[in-house]
Design an enzyme around this catalytic site. Structure first.
Site, PDB file in Angstrom:
ATOM      1  N   SER A 232       0.832  -1.195   0.000  1.00 50.17           N
ATOM      2  CA  SER A 232       0.000   0.000   0.000  1.00 50.17           C
ATOM      3  C   SER A 232       0.869   1.249   0.000  1.00 50.17           C
ATOM      4  CB  SER A 232      -0.973  -0.044   1.176  1.00 50.17           C
ATOM      5  OG  SER A 232      -1.957   0.953   1.061  1.00 50.17           O
ATOM      6  N   GLU A 353      -9.048  -4.197  -4.754  1.00 53.84           N
ATOM      7  CA  GLU A 353      -8.360  -3.172  -3.972  1.00 53.84           C
ATOM      8  C   GLU A 353      -9.306  -2.067  -3.504  1.00 53.84           C
ATOM      9  OE1 GLU A 353      -5.263  -3.440  -3.168  1.00 53.84           O
ATOM     10  OE2 GLU A 353      -4.091  -4.392  -4.763  1.00 53.84           O
TER      11      GLU A 353
END
Length: 537
Positions: A232, A353
């Site tokens: 991330s 995601e």
């Protein structure tokens, strides 16, 4: 002689090694400075400092939407009701004064080094390793939206054990803190003209990586065999490290593992300036110099208010184009050849995601256009129209929310791995994490699997996690994820081949045809190629 602060089984844990001076006073908002002198006191690991953290309140709504998505009810999620419940919650709980946790401090620039006993003892035995030899090193950069997380959030014992599976002494694991929120990511013309350093968090990471290059041989590590891995915000940070200074300076690592690299592409000086001014308003000062001289509690409180009040799907701060460390967006840098070329890369994304970052209130074309204009204030109307009507036409999706998630999936996460693959001639090792629900961040417990149950039943997660760990440590130790007993992991190639990490590994690892795992990356195509040009910025 180094003294381990903690010993656990066959691992030495050197906790809380300072790699920078305390970033307070004149060093607040500045680039980090290496520590001076030597502290003779050995820390015992009882205290684990972390950088000040804060989380936006919209994540409380997001959690409900994610739950609806997992249950298959995303289209029926009632945002209005969720917003009303949030306001009631804040009215009942949001008026108390901000109090940082005991671990939070501006003096947070420390790192941990976790070393297999055999590696460390071998480095300090009669046959001392030379500085240019030794064990492979895996450096972890945590995620958390550039506003949260810390170096001790993931236990690497499972990864290290996996690295010892073939009789090798194992790899060394390093994790660092870096400044978060306004303390690490303020930017803009006023900020820089007053001596502030934009992207201070990236400088923190770079100094920590340089520390590893300089000192890891003392732990038995090889500075020429350093792999940096991040998820991330950690993965997004690595992309910025790979493109730092336009690729004109060598990077302090030789391999990179990018897991769901994420960031909001930000070039707008208008956005940067407004964010800095809003922070100063929360701090109740009118200049960066006043902010530099404010108390830590006041600064941490202002940071808390800035982040908690961020607009939906925004964390208020993050990496920006600053003209120095980040002369351009990573996508543009990869497109133009302005990045470090001599790296070996493994990159992965998750299937879903987007749900945690998707505004549930976007349905119509006009609402999607409004979101784009908020995220990118300088975006031109023809660009908005192209995104809304050509790249992501509503008619191509079962429901409006699916269209919004597709855009968030690709713009903020999945296309970032595509940019890297094409930059490195499609010679990267790409994968997709597909274990249901395959949400953002759900792969992290698999990477750091230590036998615990995660988001799926333990009997399903174990083979997938062990295979994933084997791929990761093989890559960190050799530059190639493949190894004995694993389904073959190909390079991406011009046909966009990727490895699918899913429950099929249960049968694949039991002797089924390995190529059942290989598939085409569905995110590769014209949309990512168009988004990479950043015409929206």
């Amino acid at each position: 002689m180094l003294t381990p602060f903690q010993e656990s089984g066959q691992l030495y844990n050197f906790s809380n090694i300072r790699y920078a001076q305390p970033p307070v006073g004149k060093l607040r908002f500045a680039a980090p400075v290496p520590p001076q002198g030597r502290n003779p006191n050995v820390q015992n690991g009882n205290s684990t400092p972390i950088c000040p953290v804060a989380w936006p309140t919209w994540e409380l709504i997001s959690a409900g939407f994610v739950a609806s998505f997992i249950e298959g009810n995303a289209t029926s999620f009632n945002y209005t009701e969720a917003e009303q419940e949030l306001q009631l919650y804040l009215a009942a709980n949001g008026n108390s004064s901000y109090t940082p946790t005991p671990r939070e401090t501006e003096d947070c620039l420390f790192l941990d080094v976790i070393v297999p006993k055999a590696v460390f003892d071998g480095a300090h035995g009669a046959r001392r390793r030379r500085q240019n030899g030794g064990a492979s090193v895996l450096v972890w950069i945590y995620g958390g939206g550039y506003v949260g997380g810390d170096k001790s959030s993931s236990n690497p014992s499972g990864l290290i054990k996996s690295s010892q599976a073939n009789g090798d002494p194992g790899l060394i694991f390093v994790a660092m803190n870096y400044r978060l929120g306004a303390l690490g990511w303020l930017s803009g013309p006023t900020f820089q003209s007053a001596g502030g350093v934009s992207n201070a968090g990236l400088y923190d990471q770079r100094l920590a990586l340089e520390w590893v290059q300089k000192y890891i041989h003392l732990f038995g590590g090889d500075p020429s065999k350093v792999t940096v891995m991040g998820e991330s915000a950690g993965g997004g940070s690595i992309e910025h490290q790979m493109t730092a200074y336009g690729g004109q300076r060598p990077v302090p690592f030789s391999r990179a593992v990018l897991q769901s690299p994420g960031f909001l592409p930000t070039t707008s000086q208008f956005v940067q300036e407004n964010t800095t001014n809003l922070f100063l308003k929360y701090l109740n000062v009118s200049s960066i110099e006043e902010a530099r001289n404010a108390s830590s509690l006041a600064v941490m409180t202002a940071n808390y208010n800035l982040i908690t009040n961020a607009q939906y799907a925004s964390y208020a701060v993050g990496p920006v184009v600053d003209g120095t460390f980040a002369p351009n967006l990573p996508g543009i840098a990869f497109l133009n050849g302005a990045y470090t070329k001599n790296l070996t890369v493994m990159a992965g994304h998750n299937t879903n995601e987007a749900p945690a970052f998707t505004p549930p209130f976007i349905g119509t074309d006009a609402e999607l256009a409004g979101y784009l204009r908020t995220a990118f204030p300088t975006i031109a109307t023809p660009v908005v129209d192209h995104i809304v009507h050509t790249l992501y036409p509503l008619s191509s999706y079962p429901a409006p929310i699916d269209r919004t998630m597709a855009l968030i999936n690709e713009l903020l996460f999945q296309c970032n791995t595509d940019y890297v693959a094409r930059a490195y001639g499609n010679r990267t090792y790409n994968y997709q994490f597909e274990v249901f629900p395959a949400l953002h961040g759900y792969d992290v417990p698999y990477s750091f699997y230590n036998g615990q149950a995660t988001n799926v039943s333990a009997d399903m997660v174990a083979p997938v996690a062990r295979a994933m760990q084997s791929y990761l440590v093989n890559f960190a130790m050799t530059g190639d994820p493949n190894g004995p007993g694993l389904p073959y992991f190909p390079v991406q190639g011009n046909n966009a081949t990727e490895m699918g990490l899913n429950a099929i590994l249960l049968s694949a690892t039991a002797g089924a045809t390995p190529d059942v795992m290989v598939q085409r990356d569905p995110t590769v195509g014209a949309r990512c190629a168009w988004l990479q040009k950043a015409l929206y910025s």
